[in-house]
Design a protein around this motif. Sequence first.
Motif, PDB file in Angstrom:
ATOM      1  N   SER A 112       0.824  -1.221   0.000  1.00  0.00           N
ATOM      2  CA  SER A 112       0.000   0.000   0.000  1.00  0.00           C
ATOM      3  C   SER A 112       0.855   1.267   0.000  1.00  0.00           C
ATOM      4  N   LEU A 113       2.108   1.182   0.457  1.00  0.00           N
ATOM      5  CA  LEU A 113       2.951   2.370   0.545  1.00  0.00           C
ATOM      6  C   LEU A 113       3.293   2.953  -0.824  1.00  0.00           C
ATOM      7  N   SER A 114       3.114   2.172  -1.880  1.00  0.00           N
ATOM      8  CA  SER A 114       3.413   2.674  -3.227  1.00  0.00           C
ATOM      9  C   SER A 114       2.203   3.350  -3.880  1.00  0.00           C
ATOM     10  N   TYR A 115       1.025   3.244  -3.273  1.00  0.00           N
ATOM     11  CA  TYR A 115      -0.190   3.801  -3.880  1.00  0.00           C
ATOM     12  C   TYR A 115      -0.129   5.316  -4.077  1.00  0.00           C
ATOM     13  N   PRO A 116       0.316   6.127  -3.080  1.00  0.00           N
ATOM     14  CA  PRO A 116       0.333   7.583  -3.292  1.00  0.00           C
ATOM     15  C   PRO A 116       1.238   8.021  -4.437  1.00  0.00           C
ATOM     16  N   LEU A 117       2.477   7.489  -4.495  1.00  0.00           N
ATOM     17  CA  LEU A 117       3.385   7.883  -5.572  1.00  0.00           C
ATOM     18  C   LEU A 117       2.823   7.460  -6.928  1.00  0.00           C
ATOM     19  N   LYS A 118       2.215   6.304  -6.976  1.00  0.00           N
ATOM     20  CA  LYS A 118       1.628   5.827  -8.234  1.00  0.00           C
ATOM     21  C   LYS A 118       0.534   6.772  -8.714  1.00  0.00           C
ATOM     22  N   LEU A 119      -0.301   7.243  -7.795  1.00  0.00           N
ATOM     23  CA  LEU A 119      -1.393   8.139  -8.169  1.00  0.00           C
ATOM     24  C   LEU A 119      -0.870   9.527  -8.543  1.00  0.00           C
ATOM     25  N   ILE A 120       0.165  10.006  -7.844  1.00  0.00           N
ATOM     26  CA  ILE A 120       0.776  11.297  -8.191  1.00  0.00           C
ATOM     27  C   ILE A 120       1.285  11.256  -9.631  1.00  0.00           C
ATOM     28  N   GLY A 135       2.470   5.030 -13.410  1.00  0.00           N
ATOM     29  CA  GLY A 135       2.923   5.007 -12.027  1.00  0.00           C
ATOM     30  C   GLY A 135       3.871   3.870 -11.713  1.00  0.00           C
ATOM     31  N   SER A 136       3.626   2.696 -12.269  1.00  0.00           N
ATOM     32  CA  SER A 136       4.486   1.540 -11.984  1.00  0.00           C
ATOM     33  C   SER A 136       5.905   1.773 -12.495  1.00  0.00           C
ATOM     34  N   VAL A 137       6.020   2.399 -13.656  1.00  0.00           N
ATOM     35  CA  VAL A 137       7.344   2.688 -14.224  1.00  0.00           C
ATOM     36  C   VAL A 137       8.089   3.689 -13.352  1.00  0.00           C
ATOM     37  N   VAL A 138       7.368   4.697 -12.837  1.00  0.00           N
ATOM     38  CA  VAL A 138       7.981   5.707 -11.977  1.00  0.00           C
ATOM     39  C   VAL A 138       8.522   5.067 -10.708  1.00  0.00           C
ATOM     40  N   ILE A 139       7.739   4.204 -10.080  1.00  0.00           N
ATOM     41  CA  ILE A 139       8.181   3.538  -8.847  1.00  0.00           C
ATOM     42  C   ILE A 139       9.420   2.696  -9.101  1.00  0.00           C
ATOM     43  N   GLU A 140       9.431   1.994 -10.214  1.00  0.00           N
ATOM     44  CA  GLU A 140      10.584   1.151 -10.554  1.00  0.00           C
ATOM     45  C   GLU A 140      11.844   1.992 -10.731  1.00  0.00           C
ATOM     46  N   LYS A 141      11.727   3.132 -11.396  1.00  0.00           N
ATOM     47  CA  LYS A 141      12.894   3.991 -11.615  1.00  0.00           C
ATOM     48  C   LYS A 141      13.386   4.630 -10.317  1.00  0.00           C
ATOM     49  N   VAL A 142      12.454   4.998  -9.439  1.00  0.00           N
ATOM     50  CA  VAL A 142      12.832   5.611  -8.163  1.00  0.00           C
ATOM     51  C   VAL A 142      13.603   4.613  -7.300  1.00  0.00           C
ATOM     52  N   LEU A 143      13.116   3.377  -7.241  1.00  0.00           N
ATOM     53  CA  LEU A 143      13.766   2.364  -6.414  1.00  0.00           C
ATOM     54  C   LEU A 143      15.063   1.842  -7.024  1.00  0.00           C
ATOM     55  N   ALA A 144      15.280   2.127  -8.302  1.00  0.00           N
ATOM     56  CA  ALA A 144      16.500   1.642  -8.966  1.00  0.00           C
ATOM     57  C   ALA A 144      17.747   2.335  -8.429  1.00  0.00           C
TER      58      ALA A 144
END
Length: 624
Positions: free
Chosen positions: A500-508, A516-525
Motif C-alpha cells: 500500500s505504501l506505493s499507492y500515493p506515488l503511483k497516483l501522483i 505510475g508503476s514505471v515511476v516507482i521502478e525507476k525511483v527504487l532503482a
Amino acid sequence: MASPFCGISTCGLNAAAPTGFSTKKTLSLVSPTFVSLAQEIRPRRRCNFRANAAKELYFNQDGSAMRKLQTGVNKLAHLVGVTLGPKGRNVVLESKYGPPRIVNDGVTVAKEVELEDPVENIGAKLVRQAAAKTNDLAGDGTTTSVILAQGMITEGVKIVGAGANPVQIARGIEKTAKALVYELQKMSKEVKDSELVDVAAVSAGNDYAIGNMIADAVNKVGRHGVVTLEEGKSSENSLYVVEGMRFDRGYISPYFVTDGEKMTVEYNKCKLLLVDKKINSAKDLIAILEDAITSGYPVLIIAEDIEQEALAALVLNRLRGSLQIAAIRAPGFGERRSQYLDDIATLTGGTVIRDEFGVPLHKADKTVLGTAAKVVITKDSTTIIGDGTTQEEVIKRVTQIKNQIEATEHEYEREKLKERIAKLYGGVAVIQVGAQTETELKEKKLRVEDALNATKAAIEEGIVVGGGCTLVRLASKVDAIKQTLENDEQRVGAEIVRKSLSYPLKLIAENAGVNGSVVIEKVLAIDNSRYGYNAATGKYEDLMAAGIIDPTKVVRCCLEHAASVAKTFITSDAVVVDIRVPKCTPVVNPMCGSGIWRQSAHHCCRGTAVDGEPAGAADGVVAS
C-alpha cells in the motif's frame, strides 16, 4: 360555496367518498356545507409518521457485505485522489446556498460525499475518518491518508477473502505501522528557515507566492508566533504583523483619547494597574493616582469593570490635565480573564490585585504596577509592548502554557492557549487572502490554510523527502520488520502495508500523465533516499535540493490513521443499517381542479383509483 375550513388536513380521519360505501365514523372538522356534500364513509388506513426503528442486516457469508463496503471506499478514494500531487485537479462541489465551490482540499471533498447505498456510504465514512483525523492533528495530507487507507483495504480484502485470519492480519498491520513510524523519525531532519518556503509551496500546489508569504510571516513573528488567515477585501494577498500583546478591548470612555485626529490613546513608558475585580470607588485609587501625578508617569487601569463614580473621577482628572490616565476592561471572561491578566502581569512585571491575595486595592502602592514601553488603545483594541526586562519570566510562563496545551484535549482550548503564547512572545502575523471572485477566494483560502498547517507541522517534527517517495523508501524497511512478528499471518499483514505504501506515488504520477508503476521502478532503482520523481517537472532528481519536501508529522499521521482504519475495516464481518423509507412528498395532479391531494408517493385525483381503492378513499387525503 367554498368551505371555511379550507386547508385543514384530515390525514388519519375520514374524508369524502362516493355514496354507497359502508361507514363507522364521520368527519367532525368540516362545515355544514361540506357535510351535506360528503356521505358517511368507512374507516381506512391511517398515515403512520412514526420513525421506522427497524434495521437492515448485511452478512459477509458470500463476501457481498465486504464488497459493498469496499465499493464505497473506492468511490471516495477515486474522487479525492483527483486532487493529489502538483498536477492534481480541482473538484466542484454544489452548494445549496450560494455559488458552487471549487476546491483542491481532500478533507473538504471527503466531507461532501454521501452515497445512496447505505452500506457503501458506511465504507466511505470509515475512510473519511482517516482524512478528518489527519486534518485535525497535522492540517495537511488528508488525500494521502485516504489513498493509503484504500491501498491497505484493497490488499487486505484480497487476503481475507482467500481465508486468512483477519484478526492476526490486523495485528500485523498495527505492529508494522508502529515500526515504520520509528523508521520515519530516523529519516527526518530539522527544517531550516530557508526550507519553510518549499514546505509551504509544495502544500499549496507548488504556488511559491503563497510559500514566500507564509515563510515571511513565520520569520517576522518567530517559529512560536501565531499566523492567522483572513479574507482580504482586495484581489491581492497581503501580510501585516501586529507587534506586542494585542487584545480586543478598547477604552471605556472617549475622554481618555490623547490623539483627537486618530481617536487613540498613546502612552510611552506607561505604568499598568491590574485589578481582577470591579472598581467601585475612586477612593481605592487615591494612593496610586497621587504618586502618578507627583512622578508624572501615565497609568493604564485594566479591571473587570469600573463603576460610574470611579470612572467620572478619572475622566475629570484627565480633562483637567493633572493626570495621564486611561482605563479598559480586562479581556476574556471568567477564568480566562484571570489568565489574561496574569499574562499581562508577566509581560510587564506587575502584580494582579485579587481578593484572595489579601492585599486590598486601597492599600496598593506603586510596587504592584507593571511597566510597558508603549501602550496604544483604540475604541476596539489595546496593544501593549513590553520593555524587554521580563524575558526570563515570560519564558517560564510560556513553558507553563505549553504544558497545558499538551494536557488539553479540546481543539478550541488548544488554539486559545497558542494565542496566549504568541501574545507573550510579542507578535501575531495576519495573512489576508485576496481573489477576484468568491469561488476563487474559498479555494485559495483552503490552499493557504493547508500550506500554513504544513509549515507548522514541519517546525514541530522536521521534514522528509516529499512527492510520495518517503513512503516508497519505507517499504524497503518492511522485510526487517517481518522478522520481529510472531506468525506468518502477521507477516502477511506487514506485506499488505508494504504494497500500500506505493499507492500515493503511483497516483501522483498518474495524475501527471505518467505510468505510475514505471515511476516507482525507476525511483527504487537508485539507492539514494533523497532521489525521487518530481511530478511538477517530470524529472528524476534530488528532491530535497529541488524543494519537494513533506513535514514528518504529516507523513506520520497519514500512516498511523490509514493503518487504524484498514485494520478496523478488514476485521468487520457484518453491517447494520437503518431501513431507508421514502419521504412522503405531496404530489398534486395539475389536471385536478378539486384541490384534493395526498401526502404519498402516488398521484391522487377525484375519479382515479389508487392501490385498488376508489378515488378519495385512500389514506392521507386533504380536503379543502
